[in-house]
Write a protein that holds these residues in place. Structure first.
Motif, PDB file in Angstrom:
ATOM      1  N   MET A 112      -0.866   8.712  -4.657  1.00  0.00           N
ATOM      2  CA  MET A 112      -0.024   9.101  -3.881  1.00  0.00           C
ATOM      3  C   MET A 112      -0.631   8.638  -2.362  1.00  0.00           C
ATOM      4  N   GLU A 113      -2.414   8.679  -2.494  1.00  0.00           N
ATOM      5  CA  GLU A 113      -3.185   7.602  -1.434  1.00  0.00           C
ATOM      6  C   GLU A 113      -1.823   6.304  -1.393  1.00  0.00           C
ATOM      7  N   ALA A 114      -1.731   5.334  -2.196  1.00  0.00           N
ATOM      8  CA  ALA A 114      -1.387   4.499  -2.409  1.00  0.00           C
ATOM      9  C   ALA A 114      -0.161   4.936  -1.469  1.00  0.00           C
ATOM     10  N   VAL A 115       0.616   5.248  -1.716  1.00  0.00           N
ATOM     11  CA  VAL A 115       2.318   5.498  -1.561  1.00  0.00           C
ATOM     12  C   VAL A 115       1.735   6.109  -0.198  1.00  0.00           C
ATOM     13  N   LEU A 116       1.135   6.627   0.637  1.00  0.00           N
ATOM     14  CA  LEU A 116       0.908   7.288   1.737  1.00  0.00           C
ATOM     15  C   LEU A 116       0.258   6.147   2.771  1.00  0.00           C
ATOM     16  N   PHE A 117      -0.085   5.320   2.553  1.00  0.00           N
ATOM     17  CA  PHE A 117      -0.764   3.749   3.073  1.00  0.00           C
ATOM     18  C   PHE A 117      -0.078   3.019   3.597  1.00  0.00           C
ATOM     19  N   PHE A 118       0.982   2.276   1.910  1.00  0.00           N
ATOM     20  CA  PHE A 118       2.014   2.004   2.217  1.00  0.00           C
ATOM     21  C   PHE A 118       2.603   1.645   2.972  1.00  0.00           C
ATOM     22  N   ILE A 119       3.309   3.081   3.665  1.00  0.00           N
ATOM     23  CA  ILE A 119       4.077   4.457   4.306  1.00  0.00           C
ATOM     24  C   ILE A 119       3.627   3.291   5.612  1.00  0.00           C
ATOM     25  N   ALA A 120       2.049   4.103   5.676  1.00  0.00           N
ATOM     26  CA  ALA A 120       1.882   4.445   7.036  1.00  0.00           C
ATOM     27  C   ALA A 120       1.402   3.260   7.608  1.00  0.00           C
ATOM     28  N   ALA A 121       0.746   2.326   6.983  1.00  0.00           N
ATOM     29  CA  ALA A 121       1.199   0.230   7.293  1.00  0.00           C
ATOM     30  C   ALA A 121       2.713  -0.281   7.512  1.00  0.00           C
ATOM     31  N   ILE A 122       3.544   0.112   7.012  1.00  0.00           N
ATOM     32  CA  ILE A 122       4.119  -0.604   7.152  1.00  0.00           C
ATOM     33  C   ILE A 122       5.244   0.420   8.724  1.00  0.00           C
ATOM     34  N   GLY A 123       4.865   1.349   9.209  1.00  0.00           N
ATOM     35  CA  GLY A 123       4.811   2.142  10.503  1.00  0.00           C
ATOM     36  C   GLY A 123       4.109   1.536  11.359  1.00  0.00           C
ATOM     37  N   ALA A 124       2.780   1.234  10.936  1.00  0.00           N
ATOM     38  CA  ALA A 124       2.036   0.475  12.253  1.00  0.00           C
ATOM     39  C   ALA A 124       2.106  -1.309  12.612  1.00  0.00           C
ATOM     40  N   PHE A 175      -6.371   6.342   9.650  1.00  0.00           N
ATOM     41  CA  PHE A 175      -7.844   7.301   9.783  1.00  0.00           C
ATOM     42  C   PHE A 175      -7.941   8.194   8.910  1.00  0.00           C
ATOM     43  N   LEU A 176      -6.739   8.833   8.852  1.00  0.00           N
ATOM     44  CA  LEU A 176      -7.137  10.270   7.530  1.00  0.00           C
ATOM     45  C   LEU A 176      -7.754   9.572   6.923  1.00  0.00           C
ATOM     46  N   LEU A 177      -6.567   8.631   6.317  1.00  0.00           N
ATOM     47  CA  LEU A 177      -6.852   7.899   4.368  1.00  0.00           C
ATOM     48  C   LEU A 177      -8.575   6.907   4.769  1.00  0.00           C
ATOM     49  N   LEU A 178      -8.470   7.263   5.903  1.00  0.00           N
ATOM     50  CA  LEU A 178     -10.112   6.752   5.665  1.00  0.00           C
ATOM     51  C   LEU A 178     -11.451   8.141   5.698  1.00  0.00           C
TER      52      LEU A 178
END
Length: 186
Positions: free
Chosen positions: A1-13, A44-47
């Motif tokens: 789940m964290e990987a999916v959220l990371f890629f969504i946030a990275a694409i958004g950034a 930042f939340l993921l970190l």
């Protein structure tokens, strides 16, 4: 789940950052910057840095973006074909590519050196509000104050530019009106 959220946030950034420079309308550019800043808050939340994420949302995506929206609304959000620097449409992408290459070399160089390490030993309390406040007000006071002065100068510069635009518009509007001929009746 964290990987999916990371890629969504990275694409958004990345999408928000590209939108900031790609949008011709300054208001939409500010909205793209808000998307970018919210995506960074998720990263930042993921970190596990909840305080920095909250500060990112409250300070940057909140207060600073409201200031930017007011400045854009005050100056006007119309598109402009005027180039203050001749040839900037060709020079800007070249400088952008040069900065990207420089940052890529720096990041990859430091990342490759860190492959054999186990990571830094993080002291207890690292990232808590007291530690961040101590860093901002002791070690990084000069960059912190310099960034606040830079934001203030940007707002003052926008007000000065808007004042110049308002002064020039009545004179140019009056020059375009045809004068009545001497024998004409109104």
């Amino acid at each position: 789940m964290e990987a999916v959220l990371f890629f969504i946030a990275a694409i958004g950034a990345l999408g928000g950052a590209i939108g900031v420079i790609a949008m011709r309308n300054p208001f939409f550019s500010v909205l793209a910057l808000i998307v970018h800043l919210f995506s960074l808050a998720v990263l930042f939340l993921l970190l596990t840095s909840a305080f920095v994420a909250a500060a990112q949302v409250v300070v940057y995506a909140g207060a600073v973006m409201v200031l930017y929206v007011f400045v854009v609304a005050y100056v006007g959000g119309g598109e402009s074909a005027w180039e203050p620097i001749p040839g900037q449409r060709f020079l800007a992408p070249l400088l952008g590519i040069a900065i990207f290459v420089e940052l890529a070399v720096a990041v990859l160089g430091s990342a490759l050196k860190a492959l054999d390490t186990h990571g830094p030993d993080v002291p207890a309390g690292f990232g808590d509000p007291a530690g961040i406040g101590r860093l901002l007000l002791e070690k990084f006071l000069l960059p912190f104050e310099a960034s606040s002065i830079l934001l203030l100068l940007a707002a003052v510069g926008a007000v000065v530019l808007a004042g110049r635009l308002k002064e020039e518009s009545p004179a140019s509007a009056g020059a375009s009106v045809d004068a009545p001929s001497p024998g004409a009746t109104p």
